[in-house]
Design an enzyme around this catalytic site. Structure first.
Site, PDB file in Angstrom:
ATOM      1  N   SER A   1       0.812  -1.208   0.000  1.00  0.00           N
ATOM      2  CA  SER A   1       0.000   0.000   0.000  1.00  0.00           C
ATOM      3  C   SER A   1       0.851   1.265   0.000  1.00  0.00           C
ATOM      4  CB  SER A   1      -0.922   0.013   1.225  1.00  0.00           C
ATOM      5  OG  SER A   1      -0.175  -0.106   2.410  1.00  0.00           O
TER       6      SER A   1
ATOM      7  N   GLN B   1       1.747   4.267   1.826  1.00  0.00           N
ATOM      8  CA  GLN B   1       1.673   4.346   3.282  1.00  0.00           C
ATOM      9  C   GLN B   1       2.726   5.288   3.834  1.00  0.00           C
ATOM     10  OE1 GLN B   1       4.005   0.686   5.078  1.00  0.00           O
ATOM     11  NE2 GLN B   1       2.736  -0.030   3.361  1.00  0.00           N
TER      12      GLN B   1
ATOM     13  N   HIS C   1       4.509   6.200   8.106  1.00  0.00           N
ATOM     14  CA  HIS C   1       4.549   5.767   9.500  1.00  0.00           C
ATOM     15  C   HIS C   1       4.598   6.979  10.418  1.00  0.00           C
ATOM     16  CE1 HIS C   1       5.138   1.859   7.827  1.00  0.00           C
ATOM     17  NE2 HIS C   1       6.331   2.163   7.332  1.00  0.00           N
TER      18      HIS C   1
ATOM     19  N   LYS D   1       7.971   4.196  13.677  1.00  0.00           N
ATOM     20  CA  LYS D   1       8.423   3.079  12.852  1.00  0.00           C
ATOM     21  C   LYS D   1       9.369   3.544  11.746  1.00  0.00           C
ATOM     22  CE  LYS D   1       6.695  -0.857  10.171  1.00  0.00           C
ATOM     23  NZ  LYS D   1       5.577  -1.403   9.392  1.00  0.00           N
TER      24      LYS D   1
ATOM     25  N   GLU E   1      12.460   2.880   9.342  1.00  0.00           N
ATOM     26  CA  GLU E   1      12.891   1.581   8.848  1.00  0.00           C
ATOM     27  C   GLU E   1      13.954   1.726   7.763  1.00  0.00           C
ATOM     28  OE1 GLU E   1       9.002   0.196   7.763  1.00  0.00           O
ATOM     29  OE2 GLU E   1       9.261   0.727   5.651  1.00  0.00           O
TER      30      GLU E   1
ATOM     31  N   HIS F   1       5.546   6.112   0.947  1.00  0.00           N
ATOM     32  CA  HIS F   1       6.277   5.115   0.187  1.00  0.00           C
ATOM     33  C   HIS F   1       5.381   3.922  -0.108  1.00  0.00           C
ATOM     34  CE1 HIS F   1       6.797   3.977   4.441  1.00  0.00           C
ATOM     35  NE2 HIS F   1       6.852   2.725   4.007  1.00  0.00           N
TER      36      HIS F   1
ATOM     37  N   ARG G   1      -2.338   3.968   5.926  1.00  0.00           N
ATOM     38  CA  ARG G   1      -2.475   3.649   4.508  1.00  0.00           C
ATOM     39  C   ARG G   1      -3.418   4.618   3.799  1.00  0.00           C
ATOM     40  NH1 ARG G   1      -2.689  -1.150   7.373  1.00  0.00           N
ATOM     41  NH2 ARG G   1      -1.048  -2.660   6.879  1.00  0.00           N
TER      42      ARG G   1
ATOM     43  N   LYS H   1      -7.308  -2.607   2.492  1.00  0.00           N
ATOM     44  CA  LYS H   1      -7.393  -2.394   3.937  1.00  0.00           C
ATOM     45  C   LYS H   1      -7.875  -0.978   4.257  1.00  0.00           C
ATOM     46  CE  LYS H   1      -3.711  -5.692   5.083  1.00  0.00           C
ATOM     47  NZ  LYS H   1      -2.401  -5.883   5.764  1.00  0.00           N
TER      48      LYS H   1
END
Length: 434
Positions: free
Chosen positions: A121, A123, A125, A148, A150, A276, A295, A301
């Site tokens: 998706s 999205q 964070h 989050k 990453e 991203h 998302r 979702k």
């Protein structure tokens, strides 16, 4: 694989981990998935389930997140429970005092392998403050109070959309892609002179547009691009995304976000608030111990449009590729150190060793770490602090928990130089201890 450990103390004892795989629909199927290959060849699949060629194998989780906690194989105990039990019963900190204090006795990072067949998706964070707010307001959706950040390291060719394109590129696409322009208010470019305001307006209007309008414009767009005699890479991407998610507004984000194609060994870092979407490929990923995802597209979702439009940074420009630190070209050691405290990722690549060498020294780490054998077999891991805990015949897919202050030697016992040996290590970022 064998271990000669018979010590009652767990201070420096390396432990085999059983880890959880996630079978999300976007994962690669069967043996096409690196995740499935690791499950089949390694020790982490302690239920000995065979690989289903029709089943998606999307993610392998290594850590203590409650949605997929790793377990110590010897006692079938969740990793974090084992760590706490050792501290309570033996008075030994397996994470180290500094890590315990900074991360409140929680395991500080989540380590993953991803195998992507269809796009994830669109999205972003949340940062630390927003994560706490979202967890308090919607614990059924945002299931922990952590941010989050990453890092994603490609282990096969890897495609992603990441960060907003340069300002002029986005304006040009709105002018030259009629289907995108027709999905936005008239004169949107003239109504906003500030870059951030314009981007926020574009994103907000797209995500709140009538679904039937978006679906019609995307269908028209796909038909037009398909009929082009010479399709560019971006044209092919838009067609592929629309075939995977027909009528989804996230397809238009191909014109808003940078399209990156990474080779094996290249990495990107994603801070909070950066949009991203991973498109395809296999990667090693490490992050703060969170599963919080906001998302807005390319997904069936829940789409939290209001939160996403408010939280994005709206910065522009192509994100830089993270280059590993190489202290000694012949040591086989590469280190990816992102600008966060929770984690760094080190790679031990035996192909980089000098001729006739087969051993890599892994320095003592003040915090806990997790080792993943991504490639290689017949490997020995010597524990420099607890020789009765030396491990032999280590195979691809093996995952190990290494307590703090435990130096190691990794030994490749294969005489053939053609067999690659790649071992990844996730740990707390060394800047925490400096």
């Amino acid at each position: 694989m064998s271990s000669n450990s018979n010590s009652s103390s767990s201070r420096n004892k390396i432990e085999l981990l059983s880890c959880v795989s996630q079978n999300y629909s976007w994962g690669k199927l069967g043996h096409d998935s690196v995740v499935a290959q690791l499950l089949e060849k390694g020790t982490t699949n302690n239920n000995n389930k065979s690989i289903d060629q029709q089943q998606p194998y999307a993610e392998l989780w290594m850590g203590s997140h409650p949605s997929g906690p790793s377990k110590i194989q010897q006692c079938n105990t969740n990793l974090i429970d084992y760590i706490h039990k050792v501290k309570q019963e033996q008075g030994i900190s397996l994470m180290g005092d500094t890590v315990e204090k900074q991360f409140c006795n929680d395991f500080p990072f989540l380590f993953k392998v991803l195998s992507i067949r269809t796009a994830l998706s669109i999205q972003s964070h949340p940062d630390c403050n927003l994560a706490k707010v979202l967890f308090k307001q919607h614990p059924d959706i945002y299931k922990d109070p952590y941010h989050k950040p990453e890092i994603a390291i490609a282990i096969t060719p890897f495609e992603a959309l990441c960060g907003f394109r340069p300002y002029d590129q986005i304006k040009d696409f709105i002018k030259t892609v009629p289907e995108l322009s027709n999905s936005l208010p008239n004169n949107i470019l003239n109504d906003h002179s500030d870059c951030k305001d314009l981007l926020k307006s574009i994103v907000t209007n797209l995500l709140n547009a009538k679904p039937e309008l978006i679906a019609l414009n995307l269908k028209t767009l796909e038909q037009r691009l398909t009929q082009k005699q010479e399709q560019e890479k971006l044209d092919k991407l838009v067609i592929k995304l629309h075939q995977q998610y027909p009528g989804d507004v996230g397809v238009f984000f191909a014109y808003l976000l940078n399209y990156l194609c990474l080779d094996r060994g290249q990495a990107i870092f994603l801070a909070a608030g950066e949009p991203h979407a991973y498109i395809s490929g296999d990667l090693v990923e490490c992050m703060a111990p969170s599963d919080n995802v906001v998302r807005a597209g390319l997904t069936p979702k829940f789409k939290d449009v209001n939160t996403l439009t408010q939280m994005l940074t709206y910065t522009t420009g192509c994100p830089g590729i993270i280059e590993p630190i190489i202290t000694d070209p012949c040591s086989g050691h590469l280190s990816f150190q992102p600008p966060v405290d929770e984690f760094q990722v080190d790679l031990y690549d035996f192909s980089r060793l000098s001729p006739n060498q087969n051993t890599i020294a892994v320095a003592s780490n003040p915090g806990p770490s997790i080792l993943l054998v991504l490639q290689g077999d017949n490997i020995t891991i010597e524990n420099d602090k607890l020789t009765s805990n030396n491990l032999t015949n280590i195979t691809q897919g093996t995952v190990l928990f290494v307590p703090c202050d435990t130096p190691l030697h990794l030994i490749n016992n294969n005489n053939s130089t053609n067999q690659p040996v790649l071992i990844y290590q996730a740990s707390v970022n060394q800047r925490v201890f400096q």
